[in-house]
Design an enzyme around this catalytic site. Structure first.
Site, PDB file in Angstrom:
ATOM      1  N   HIS A 314       0.849  -1.194   0.000  1.00 51.88           N
ATOM      2  CA  HIS A 314       0.000   0.000   0.000  1.00 51.88           C
ATOM      3  C   HIS A 314       0.881   1.239   0.000  1.00 51.88           C
ATOM      4  O   HIS A 314       1.936   1.245   0.623  1.00 51.88           O
ATOM      5  CB  HIS A 314      -0.916   0.018   1.237  1.00 51.88           C
ATOM      6  N   ASP A 372      -7.959  -5.378  -0.018  1.00 54.25           N
ATOM      7  CA  ASP A 372      -8.414  -6.257  -1.096  1.00 54.25           C
ATOM      8  C   ASP A 372      -8.008  -7.713  -0.922  1.00 54.25           C
ATOM      9  O   ASP A 372      -8.368  -8.555  -1.741  1.00 54.25           O
ATOM     10  CB  ASP A 372      -7.874  -5.741  -2.447  1.00 54.25           C
TER      11      ASP A 372
HETATM   12  C1  SDX Z   1      -6.378  -0.007  -2.866  1.00 52.14           C
HETATM   13  O1  SDX Z   1      -4.471   4.393  -1.997  1.00 52.14           O
HETATM   14  C2  SDX Z   1      -5.474   3.889  -1.391  1.00 52.14           C
HETATM   15  O2  SDX Z   1      -5.880   4.335  -0.346  1.00 52.14           O
HETATM   16  C3  SDX Z   1      -6.139   2.727  -2.103  1.00 52.14           C
HETATM   17  C4  SDX Z   1      -7.112   1.857  -1.289  1.00 52.14           C
HETATM   18  C5  SDX Z   1      -8.411   2.594  -1.019  1.00 52.14           C
HETATM   19  O3  SDX Z   1      -9.117   2.214  -0.081  1.00 52.14           O
HETATM   20  O4  SDX Z   1      -8.752   3.487  -1.783  1.00 52.14           O
HETATM   21  O5  SDX Z   1      -6.544   1.442  -0.071  1.00 52.14           O
HETATM   22  C6  SDX Z   1      -7.523   0.611  -2.102  1.00 52.14           C
HETATM   23  O6  SDX Z   1      -6.150   0.376  -3.981  1.00 52.14           O
HETATM   24  C7  SDX Z   1      -5.519  -1.062  -2.208  1.00 52.14           C
HETATM   25  C8  SDX Z   1      -4.330  -1.493  -3.041  1.00 52.14           C
HETATM   26  C9  SDX Z   1      -4.741  -2.622  -4.010  1.00 52.14           C
HETATM   27  N1  SDX Z   1      -3.664  -2.984  -4.932  1.00 52.14           N
HETATM   28  C10 SDX Z   1      -3.003  -4.152  -4.864  1.00 52.14           C
HETATM   29  O7  SDX Z   1      -3.193  -4.950  -3.951  1.00 52.14           O
HETATM   30  C11 SDX Z   1      -2.064  -4.427  -6.015  1.00 52.14           C
HETATM   31  C12 SDX Z   1      -0.731  -4.922  -5.500  1.00 52.14           C
HETATM   32  N2  SDX Z   1      -0.029  -3.850  -4.819  1.00 52.14           N
HETATM   33  C13 SDX Z   1       0.781  -2.951  -5.503  1.00 52.14           C
HETATM   34  O8  SDX Z   1       0.806  -2.909  -6.873  1.00 52.14           O
HETATM   35  C14 SDX Z   1       1.286  -1.733  -4.757  1.00 52.14           C
HETATM   36  O9  SDX Z   1       1.677  -2.138  -3.496  1.00 52.14           O
HETATM   37  C15 SDX Z   1       0.338  -0.515  -4.666  1.00 52.14           C
HETATM   38  C16 SDX Z   1      -0.187  -0.085  -6.037  1.00 52.14           C
HETATM   39  C17 SDX Z   1      -0.853  -0.836  -3.762  1.00 52.14           C
HETATM   40  C18 SDX Z   1       1.129   0.658  -4.044  1.00 52.14           C
HETATM   41  O10 SDX Z   1       2.036   1.142  -4.984  1.00 52.14           O
HETATM   42  P1  SDX Z   1       3.195   2.198  -4.628  1.00 52.14           P
HETATM   43  O11 SDX Z   1       2.928   2.927  -3.417  1.00 52.14           O
HETATM   44  O12 SDX Z   1       3.451   2.975  -5.885  1.00 52.14           O
HETATM   45  O13 SDX Z   1       4.445   1.285  -4.340  1.00 52.14           O
HETATM   46  P2  SDX Z   1       5.417   0.611  -5.372  1.00 52.14           P
HETATM   47  O14 SDX Z   1       4.625  -0.079  -6.435  1.00 52.14           O
HETATM   48  O15 SDX Z   1       6.421   1.615  -5.853  1.00 52.14           O
HETATM   49  O16 SDX Z   1       6.095  -0.473  -4.470  1.00 52.14           O
HETATM   50  C19 SDX Z   1       7.261  -0.218  -3.693  1.00 52.14           C
HETATM   51  C20 SDX Z   1       8.135  -1.423  -3.824  1.00 52.14           C
HETATM   52  C21 SDX Z   1       8.454  -1.756  -5.283  1.00 52.14           C
HETATM   53  O17 SDX Z   1       9.713  -2.382  -5.287  1.00 52.14           O
HETATM   54  P3  SDX Z   1      11.035  -1.499  -5.650  1.00 52.14           P
HETATM   55  O18 SDX Z   1      10.841  -0.966  -7.072  1.00 52.14           O
HETATM   56  O19 SDX Z   1      11.151  -0.393  -4.634  1.00 52.14           O
HETATM   57  O20 SDX Z   1      12.192  -2.502  -5.575  1.00 52.14           O
HETATM   58  O21 SDX Z   1       7.452  -2.584  -3.315  1.00 52.14           O
HETATM   59  C22 SDX Z   1       7.249  -3.535  -4.365  1.00 52.14           C
HETATM   60  C23 SDX Z   1       7.412  -2.753  -5.671  1.00 52.14           C
HETATM   61  O22 SDX Z   1       7.806  -3.593  -6.737  1.00 52.14           O
HETATM   62  N3  SDX Z   1       5.878  -4.017  -4.242  1.00 52.14           N
HETATM   63  C24 SDX Z   1       5.488  -5.290  -4.402  1.00 52.14           C
HETATM   64  C25 SDX Z   1       4.111  -5.306  -4.154  1.00 52.14           C
HETATM   65  N4  SDX Z   1       3.711  -4.056  -3.850  1.00 52.14           N
HETATM   66  C26 SDX Z   1       4.781  -3.282  -3.908  1.00 52.14           C
HETATM   67  N5  SDX Z   1       6.166  -6.388  -4.717  1.00 52.14           N
HETATM   68  C27 SDX Z   1       5.438  -7.526  -4.815  1.00 52.14           C
HETATM   69  N6  SDX Z   1       4.114  -7.633  -4.584  1.00 52.14           N
HETATM   70  C28 SDX Z   1       3.424  -6.525  -4.257  1.00 52.14           C
HETATM   71  N7  SDX Z   1       2.127  -6.577  -4.051  1.00 52.14           N
END
Ligand code: SDX
Length: 441
Positions: A314, A372
């Site tokens: 998140h 989720d």
């Molecule tokens: C919701 O924002 C809100 O408030 C949203 C929400 C709401 O109520 O409105 O809470 C609802 O959208 C929940 C999130 C649902 N999405 C997912 O579950 C999809 C999987 N998660 C991700 O794609 C990610 O964690 C996000 C989109 C939720 C957050 O993205 P960020 O803040 O841009 O973080 P990032 O993608 O840059 O991640 C940071 C690091 C990265 O690695 P590095 O490039 O730093 O090496 O963490 C890794 C990412 O690759 N990473 C993951 C991961 N989530 C982040 N690696 C593996 N699996 C994951 N799920």
């Protein structure tokens, strides 16, 4: 104006030195959480922009609605902890709280419920509108289309400068979103639409419209209705997430409320946002068994592999999402109620969570289950197919979207949202020079 009051209380200043010149900017305190630097005069004074892709360091607005402490895993609506609201309130009370700022008294709540209930029906023409969709259309496609179309049916609530019309539009959006969601489900099944029942609560009525049919009487289970209601409360608002920011940006141009909410539904649909609940359940089904978890964890850690653990991570929570904790406990109750003793998908989800939380990569990046991760297991046990999960998220979020939209319209410093860019394209070029010689596009 609040902004000035906050500024007076705060003597801190931010200094930005560009080349030899120092520019000073005021810092405003939040009631809780991080302070902000007001850089709104930066361009006028220094002829330079800030650059912040994904808004990781940018507060886009001032808001009094929802507070999140991502490190501690705290979520509050209008100051109330989400755990308490989930236990003690129902969804419509939470809607009222989000929109009006404090909890309603008994009389106010009864009146508000009556007002919402009055709007559960849809204009008959909308039934014809539905017939234009393919039967295999994703129900979110129907949500986006029909929500936008409401602006053509309810033209007496399009004046955003009229407070009465704004409130009426808000009630229409919230009440009708459940009817539209249920119709989208029925349409995909090829079944007749079921009219709303105004003697039922919001959640009972939604379940009734989805699961009753002309051939069978559907009795709404109080356990499932309570679970549904709690899911709606937990998803109702989450400060400036992608879909809410979309609603605010669309609304900043003066667009009508139905069009703005349709924009929010579109943004929510993406798998990185609300679409993750469908994606999380599909991921668990693909993993299939606990013996495959290690393989999928390795995929999630591999930068060359686009696979991510859906329902994990998140932008704000660097701790357990408090909503996921509540949902995990509801999962067990609902499964017990529907007679599933050992759900292999729930067991798989819990094994996956345990392994991920003990993995160095997930620990270092502070990736925890989000809202989720467990919601899909509950919704599936209630009887919904995965395509409906994001629709239910959208129905709940109409509360937050309309509250945030209203707050934005009523903000005296509100102006059209218009970000700038770091331009890295070509400089001026004479017409015809550099014309492409390849035939690859
Ligand atoms: C919701 O924002 C809100 O408030 C949203 C929400 C709401 O109520 O409105 O809470 C609802 O959208 C929940 C999130 C649902 N999405 C997912 O579950 C999809 C999987 N998660 C991700 O794609 C990610 O964690 C996000 C989109 C939720 C957050 O993205 P960020 O803040 O841009 O973080 P990032 O993608 O840059 O991640 C940071 C690091 C990265 O690695 P590095 O490039 O730093 O090496 O963490 C890794 C990412 O690759 N990473 C993951 C991961 N989530 C982040 N690696 C593996 N699996 C994951 N799920």
């Amino acid at each position: 104006m609040v902004r000035k009051k906050l500024n007076k209380k705060n003597n801190r200043k931010a200094k930005i030195i560009i080349d030899e010149t120092t520019y000073e900017f005021p810092i405003y305190n939040s009631t809780e959480g991080e302070a902000v630097i007001d850089i709104s005069k930066l361009h006028a004074e220094a002829n330079i922009f800030t650059y912040d892709p994904g808004f990781t360091s940018t507060a886009s607005c001032e808001s009094k609605i929802t507070y999140i402490d991502g490190d501690k895993g705290i979520l509050r609506y209008r100051g109330y902890d989400i755990e308490e609201l989930a236990k003690k309130s129902d969804f419509i009370e939470v809607v009222n709280l989000l929109i009006y700022g404090d909890l309603p008294n008994k009389e106010q709540l009864t009146k508000y419920k009556r007002l919402i209930t009055r709007h559960t029906l849809l204009h008959e023409q909308i039934i014809n509108f539905f017939q234009g969709f393919r039967r295999d259309a994703h129900p979110m496609a129907m949500m986006v289309g029909v929500m936008g179309a409401l602006s053509s049916f309810y033209q007496d609530t399009l004046n955003i400068n009229d407070s009465h019309q704004r409130q009426e539009a808000t009630r229409r959006i919230i009440a009708k979103s459940a009817t539209i969601g249920a119709m989208a489900y029925k349409y995909s099944l090829g079944q007749a639409f079921v009219s709303p029942r105004n003697n039922l609560s919001f959640s009972e009525n939604f379940l009734y419209m989805c699961f009753s049919n002309t051939a069978e009487n559907y009795k709404v289970s109080p356990v499932l209705a309570k679970a549904m209601d709690t899911i709606l409360i937990l998803h109702a608002d989450h400060e400036q997430n992608a879909s809410t920011s979309t609603v605010r940006l669309a609304g900043s141009s003066g667009a009508n409320p139905f069009a703005c909410i349709a924009a929010g539904v579109s943004s929510l649909w993406g798998p990185a946002h609300g679409g993750a609940n469908q994606a999380a359940l599909e991921m668990l089904e693909e993993i299939g068994s606990s013996k495959n978890i290690k393989k999928y964890i390795a995929k999630a850690k591999n930068k060359k592999d686009p696979f991510k653990l859906m329902g994990f991570g998140h932008r704000v929570y660097k701790n357990y999402d408090p909503r996921a904790k509540i949902l995990k406990s509801i999962c067990l109750k609902v499964l017990k109620h529907v007679g599933v003793k050992n759900d292999p998908i729930l067991k798989l989800a819990m094994d996956l969570e345990k392994i991920a939380l003990n993995d160095k990569y997930f620990k270092e990046k502070r990736l925890y289950p989000n809202v989720d991760f467990y919601s899909g297991i509950i919704l599936r046990a209630i009887g919904f197919p995965p395509e409906m999960f994001t629709v239910i998220f959208a129905i709940a979020r109409t509360a937050g979207w309309t509250a945030q939209w209203t707050e934005m319209i009523e903000d005296p410093i509100q102006k059209i949202g218009r970000p700038r860019q770091l331009y890295t394209g070509k400089r001026v070029i004479k017409y015809g020079v550099g014309r492409s010689s390849k035939n690859t596009r």
